[in-house]
Design a protein around this motif. Structure first.
Motif, PDB file in Angstrom:
ATOM      1  N   ALA A  15      49.154  42.698  42.839  1.00  0.00           N
ATOM      2  CA  ALA A  15      48.821  43.623  41.755  1.00  0.00           C
ATOM      3  C   ALA A  15      49.219  43.047  40.393  1.00  0.00           C
ATOM      4  O   ALA A  15      48.450  43.122  39.417  1.00  0.00           O
ATOM      5  N   LEU A  16      50.408  42.474  40.302  1.00  0.00           N
ATOM      6  CA  LEU A  16      50.847  41.875  39.033  1.00  0.00           C
ATOM      7  C   LEU A  16      49.985  40.672  38.667  1.00  0.00           C
ATOM      8  O   LEU A  16      49.714  40.419  37.482  1.00  0.00           O
ATOM      9  N   SER A  17      49.521  39.934  39.665  1.00  0.00           N
ATOM     10  CA  SER A  17      48.618  38.814  39.403  1.00  0.00           C
ATOM     11  C   SER A  17      47.303  39.297  38.796  1.00  0.00           C
ATOM     12  O   SER A  17      46.731  38.644  37.908  1.00  0.00           O
ATOM     13  N   ILE A  18      46.832  40.434  39.277  1.00  0.00           N
ATOM     14  CA  ILE A  18      45.592  41.011  38.739  1.00  0.00           C
ATOM     15  C   ILE A  18      45.784  41.384  37.263  1.00  0.00           C
ATOM     16  O   ILE A  18      44.905  41.119  36.423  1.00  0.00           O
ATOM     17  N   VAL A  19      46.927  41.992  36.934  1.00  0.00           N
ATOM     18  CA  VAL A  19      47.208  42.337  35.536  1.00  0.00           C
ATOM     19  C   VAL A  19      47.190  41.081  34.663  1.00  0.00           C
ATOM     20  O   VAL A  19      46.563  41.048  33.597  1.00  0.00           O
ATOM     21  N   LEU A  20      47.864  40.046  35.111  1.00  0.00           N
ATOM     22  CA  LEU A  20      47.930  38.802  34.336  1.00  0.00           C
ATOM     23  C   LEU A  20      46.563  38.148  34.200  1.00  0.00           C
ATOM     24  O   LEU A  20      46.204  37.644  33.129  1.00  0.00           O
ATOM     25  N   ALA A  21      45.774  38.154  35.275  1.00  0.00           N
ATOM     26  CA  ALA A  21      44.428  37.575  35.215  1.00  0.00           C
ATOM     27  C   ALA A  21      43.522  38.377  34.285  1.00  0.00           C
ATOM     28  O   ALA A  21      42.703  37.804  33.549  1.00  0.00           O
ATOM     29  N   ASP A  22      43.662  39.701  34.311  1.00  0.00           N
ATOM     30  CA  ASP A  22      42.891  40.541  33.384  1.00  0.00           C
ATOM     31  C   ASP A  22      43.214  40.209  31.930  1.00  0.00           C
ATOM     32  O   ASP A  22      42.386  40.419  31.034  1.00  0.00           O
ATOM     33  N   ASN A  23      44.427  39.706  31.690  1.00  0.00           N
ATOM     34  CA  ASN A  23      44.838  39.324  30.332  1.00  0.00           C
ATOM     35  C   ASN A  23      44.463  37.890  30.004  1.00  0.00           C
ATOM     36  O   ASN A  23      44.938  37.329  29.003  1.00  0.00           O
ATOM     37  N   ASN A  24      43.619  37.298  30.861  1.00  0.00           N
ATOM     38  CA  ASN A  24      43.049  35.963  30.633  1.00  0.00           C
ATOM     39  C   ASN A  24      44.059  34.830  30.714  1.00  0.00           C
ATOM     40  O   ASN A  24      43.854  33.753  30.133  1.00  0.00           O
ATOM     41  N   HIS A  25      45.151  35.060  31.451  1.00  0.00           N
ATOM     42  CA  HIS A  25      46.090  33.971  31.696  1.00  0.00           C
ATOM     43  C   HIS A  25      45.609  33.125  32.876  1.00  0.00           C
ATOM     44  O   HIS A  25      44.811  33.575  33.713  1.00  0.00           O
ATOM     45  N   ASP A  26      46.065  31.888  32.934  1.00  0.00           N
ATOM     46  CA  ASP A  26      45.811  30.996  34.066  1.00  0.00           C
ATOM     47  C   ASP A  26      46.830  31.360  35.146  1.00  0.00           C
ATOM     48  O   ASP A  26      47.996  30.987  35.062  1.00  0.00           O
ATOM     49  N   VAL A  27      46.395  32.093  36.160  1.00  0.00           N
ATOM     50  CA  VAL A  27      47.312  32.667  37.144  1.00  0.00           C
ATOM     51  C   VAL A  27      47.205  31.923  38.472  1.00  0.00           C
ATOM     52  O   VAL A  27      46.115  31.738  39.011  1.00  0.00           O
ATOM     53  N   ARG A  28      48.379  31.523  38.982  1.00  0.00           N
ATOM     54  CA  ARG A  28      48.478  30.887  40.297  1.00  0.00           C
ATOM     55  C   ARG A  28      49.317  31.794  41.202  1.00  0.00           C
ATOM     56  O   ARG A  28      50.496  32.020  40.933  1.00  0.00           O
ATOM     57  N   LEU A  29      48.720  32.318  42.239  1.00  0.00           N
ATOM     58  CA  LEU A  29      49.402  33.215  43.161  1.00  0.00           C
ATOM     59  C   LEU A  29      49.810  32.429  44.405  1.00  0.00           C
ATOM     60  O   LEU A  29      48.966  31.925  45.142  1.00  0.00           O
ATOM     61  N   TRP A  30      51.134  32.337  44.632  1.00  0.00           N
ATOM     62  CA  TRP A  30      51.635  31.530  45.758  1.00  0.00           C
ATOM     63  C   TRP A  30      51.976  32.403  46.958  1.00  0.00           C
ATOM     64  O   TRP A  30      52.589  33.459  46.827  1.00  0.00           O
ATOM     65  N   THR A  31      51.571  31.928  48.129  1.00  0.00           N
ATOM     66  CA  THR A  31      51.953  32.515  49.405  1.00  0.00           C
ATOM     67  C   THR A  31      52.378  31.392  50.324  1.00  0.00           C
ATOM     68  O   THR A  31      51.871  30.265  50.219  1.00  0.00           O
ATOM     69  N   HIS A  32      53.298  31.668  51.244  1.00  0.00           N
ATOM     70  CA  HIS A  32      53.705  30.622  52.179  1.00  0.00           C
ATOM     71  C   HIS A  32      52.699  30.466  53.316  1.00  0.00           C
ATOM     72  O   HIS A  32      52.809  29.541  54.118  1.00  0.00           O
ATOM     73  N   ARG A  33      51.681  31.336  53.332  1.00  0.00           N
ATOM     74  CA  ARG A  33      50.672  31.290  54.400  1.00  0.00           C
ATOM     75  C   ARG A  33      49.377  30.673  53.898  1.00  0.00           C
ATOM     76  O   ARG A  33      48.717  31.206  52.996  1.00  0.00           O
ATOM     77  N   GLU A  34      48.993  29.555  54.479  1.00  0.00           N
ATOM     78  CA  GLU A  34      47.776  28.859  54.062  1.00  0.00           C
ATOM     79  C   GLU A  34      46.535  29.710  54.297  1.00  0.00           C
ATOM     80  O   GLU A  34      45.614  29.736  53.457  1.00  0.00           O
ATOM     81  N   ASP A  35      46.472  30.443  55.409  1.00  0.00           N
ATOM     82  CA  ASP A  35      45.297  31.256  55.700  1.00  0.00           C
ATOM     83  C   ASP A  35      45.123  32.382  54.683  1.00  0.00           C
ATOM     84  O   ASP A  35      43.993  32.742  54.315  1.00  0.00           O
ATOM     85  N   GLN A  36      46.241  32.931  54.195  1.00  0.00           N
ATOM     86  CA  GLN A  36      46.152  33.982  53.189  1.00  0.00           C
ATOM     87  C   GLN A  36      45.625  33.427  51.869  1.00  0.00           C
ATOM     88  O   GLN A  36      44.779  34.055  51.208  1.00  0.00           O
ATOM     89  N   ALA A  37      46.096  32.264  51.475  1.00  0.00           N
ATOM     90  CA  ALA A  37      45.606  31.632  50.244  1.00  0.00           C
ATOM     91  C   ALA A  37      44.108  31.359  50.336  1.00  0.00           C
ATOM     92  O   ALA A  37      43.355  31.622  49.385  1.00  0.00           O
ATOM     93  N   GLU A  38      43.667  30.877  51.474  1.00  0.00           N
ATOM     94  CA  GLU A  38      42.242  30.597  51.665  1.00  0.00           C
ATOM     95  C   GLU A  38      41.419  31.873  51.604  1.00  0.00           C
ATOM     96  O   GLU A  38      40.325  31.900  51.006  1.00  0.00           O
ATOM     97  N   VAL A 164      58.524  38.134  25.528  1.00  0.00           N
ATOM     98  CA  VAL A 164      57.558  37.205  26.126  1.00  0.00           C
ATOM     99  C   VAL A 164      56.909  37.855  27.339  1.00  0.00           C
ATOM    100  O   VAL A 164      55.673  37.837  27.501  1.00  0.00           O
ATOM    101  N   ALA A 165      57.732  38.458  28.201  1.00  0.00           N
ATOM    102  CA  ALA A 165      57.203  39.141  29.387  1.00  0.00           C
ATOM    103  C   ALA A 165      56.326  40.331  28.991  1.00  0.00           C
ATOM    104  O   ALA A 165      55.277  40.566  29.597  1.00  0.00           O
ATOM    105  N   GLN A 166      56.754  41.067  27.990  1.00  0.00           N
ATOM    106  CA  GLN A 166      55.975  42.204  27.504  1.00  0.00           C
ATOM    107  C   GLN A 166      54.582  41.747  27.063  1.00  0.00           C
ATOM    108  O   GLN A 166      53.562  42.349  27.431  1.00  0.00           O
ATOM    109  N   ASP A 167      54.521  40.654  26.317  1.00  0.00           N
ATOM    110  CA  ASP A 167      53.244  40.140  25.831  1.00  0.00           C
ATOM    111  C   ASP A 167      52.366  39.627  26.972  1.00  0.00           C
ATOM    112  O   ASP A 167      51.136  39.746  26.922  1.00  0.00           O
ATOM    113  N   LEU A 168      52.969  39.050  27.995  1.00  0.00           N
ATOM    114  CA  LEU A 168      52.198  38.544  29.129  1.00  0.00           C
ATOM    115  C   LEU A 168      51.476  39.657  29.872  1.00  0.00           C
ATOM    116  O   LEU A 168      50.315  39.499  30.279  1.00  0.00           O
ATOM    117  N   PHE A 169      52.139  40.801  30.035  1.00  0.00           N
ATOM    118  CA  PHE A 169      51.626  41.845  30.931  1.00  0.00           C
ATOM    119  C   PHE A 169      50.899  42.994  30.237  1.00  0.00           C
ATOM    120  O   PHE A 169      50.035  43.631  30.840  1.00  0.00           O
TER     121      PHE A 169
END
Length: 346
Positions: A15-38, A164-169
């Motif tokens: 959900a937080l990644s979606i907020v950041l992406a909506d704000n046009n940031h370059d967002v990288r969402l990390w998971t330890h599961r390769e299948d989930q990332a795919e 900085v965090a306030q401006d990001l989100f």
């Protein structure tokens, strides 16, 4: 535009990644599961954790932590409390530049009794970040992922980092306030999960709104009593990360802590509940941590103590409620005076 790595692809991290992406940031969402990332990169969905939300195509999911952290300017930690130290050790090895560190994890470590920001500071060298920022408040991931109006707080000892965090989100759907009280913001977000377990237990037992209202109100007194004993500003507990988060977590079926408590109230064993949930229920570990802190701080927390007995010592839910209802007489203003730090006199 900032480069931001969000570590943890559960419901809240997504959900937080979606907020950041909506704000046009370059967002990288990390998971330890390769299948989930795919899956996320192929379908723009996180079917297991946030199935109703559509993830912007500009966001990229990674299972390789080093690639996710490459040249980022901010790191958002959204992993369970029990994984914070391990993930921070890996981040420490992978970072190549100084970053803004933000965490959105609501818990306390039951072994060290440390808040999440304290664990981060212990595991990562100061030269890699300016200060730790806490993001907390009444915020169901399911609603944030659907861009429904939500308001949260960010807190840091360094106001510039909080901003900085306030401006990001911040955007038209996700309003962000700042608050300098790191201790209060973290404790409010963590301790409310205990009271949410209690609210679920009450509902599972078939009790009504009267019981739940009392539980929430008396639970807030416990949160503030422990928080102020540890240096928090009592006014924080009247804000978003106190009463705001308490209300939303105790009254909604979106809350996994409420759902877990509800099953406990219906007679399920803790192991059965956790297996059924399939996700971390932070309130369980936090109950044990808060119980230990209450003894250390010599603070009375009867609701927390009752839930501790239920979770870890086999107490029956109804017996816990009966014990709370038959406690010795008290004057309500005594607790309010304790919370506000004033001397009460009858």
């Amino acid at each position: 535009m900032a480069k931001v790595a969000v570590l943890g692809a559960g419901s809240w991290g997504t959900a937080l990644s979606i907020v950041l992406a909506d704000n046009n940031h370059d967002v990288r969402l990390w998971t330890h599961r390769e299948d989930q990332a795919e899956e996320i990169n192929r379908t723009h969905k996180n079917a297991r954790y946030l199935k109703e939300a559509t993830i912007p195509s500009s966001l990229t999911a990674y299972s390789d932590l080093e690639k996710a952290l490459d040249d980022v300017t901010a790191v958002v930690l959204v992993v369970p409390t029990k994984a914070i130290r391990e993930v921070c050790q890996k981040v420490k090895q992978a970072l190549t530049r100084k970053v803004t560190i933000i965490h959105a994890t609501k818990g306390i470590d039951p072994d060290s009794l440390k808040r999440v920001s304290e664990m981060i500071q212990e595991e990562m060298p100061q030269e890699q970040y300016e200060d730790v920022v806490v993001l907390s408040g009444p915020s169901h991931a399911e609603e944030v992922g659907l861009r429904q109006p939500t308001t949260v707080t960010v807190s840091s000892h360094t106001i510039a980092e909080a901003e900085v965090a306030q401006d990001l989100f911040i955007n038209e759907n996700f309003r962000v306030y700042t608050n300098p009280d790191v201790v209060g913001v973290e404790l409010g977000g963590a301790l409310k999960n205990i009271i949410a377990l209690g609210a679920g237990i009450s509902d599972g037992l078939g009790y009504g709104d009267n019981a739940k209202s009392a539980l929430i109100t008396r639970g807030l007194a416990e949160i503030a009593r422990l928080g102020t004993s540890m240096g928090a500003n009592p006014l924080t507990f009247a804000g978003l990360t106190g009463v705001g988060d308490l209300i939303v977590t105790c009254t909604s079926q979106h809350s996994r802590n409420w759902r877990a408590g509800n099953m406990l109230g219906k007679g399920y064993a803790l192991d059965e509940v956790l297996d059924h949930m399939g996700m971390v229920v932070e309130g369980v570990r936090t109950t044990n941590a808060a119980y230990k802190l209450s003894k250390q701080q010599q603070v009375e927390m009867p609701i927390t103590e009752g839930i501790e007995q239920l979770l870890f010592h086999g107490a029956h839910p109804k017996d816990v409620v009966d014990q709370l209802m038959t406690r010795g007489r008290r004057h309500e203003m005594e607790d309010l005076a304790d919370i506000l730090g004033n001397q009460f006199s009858s």
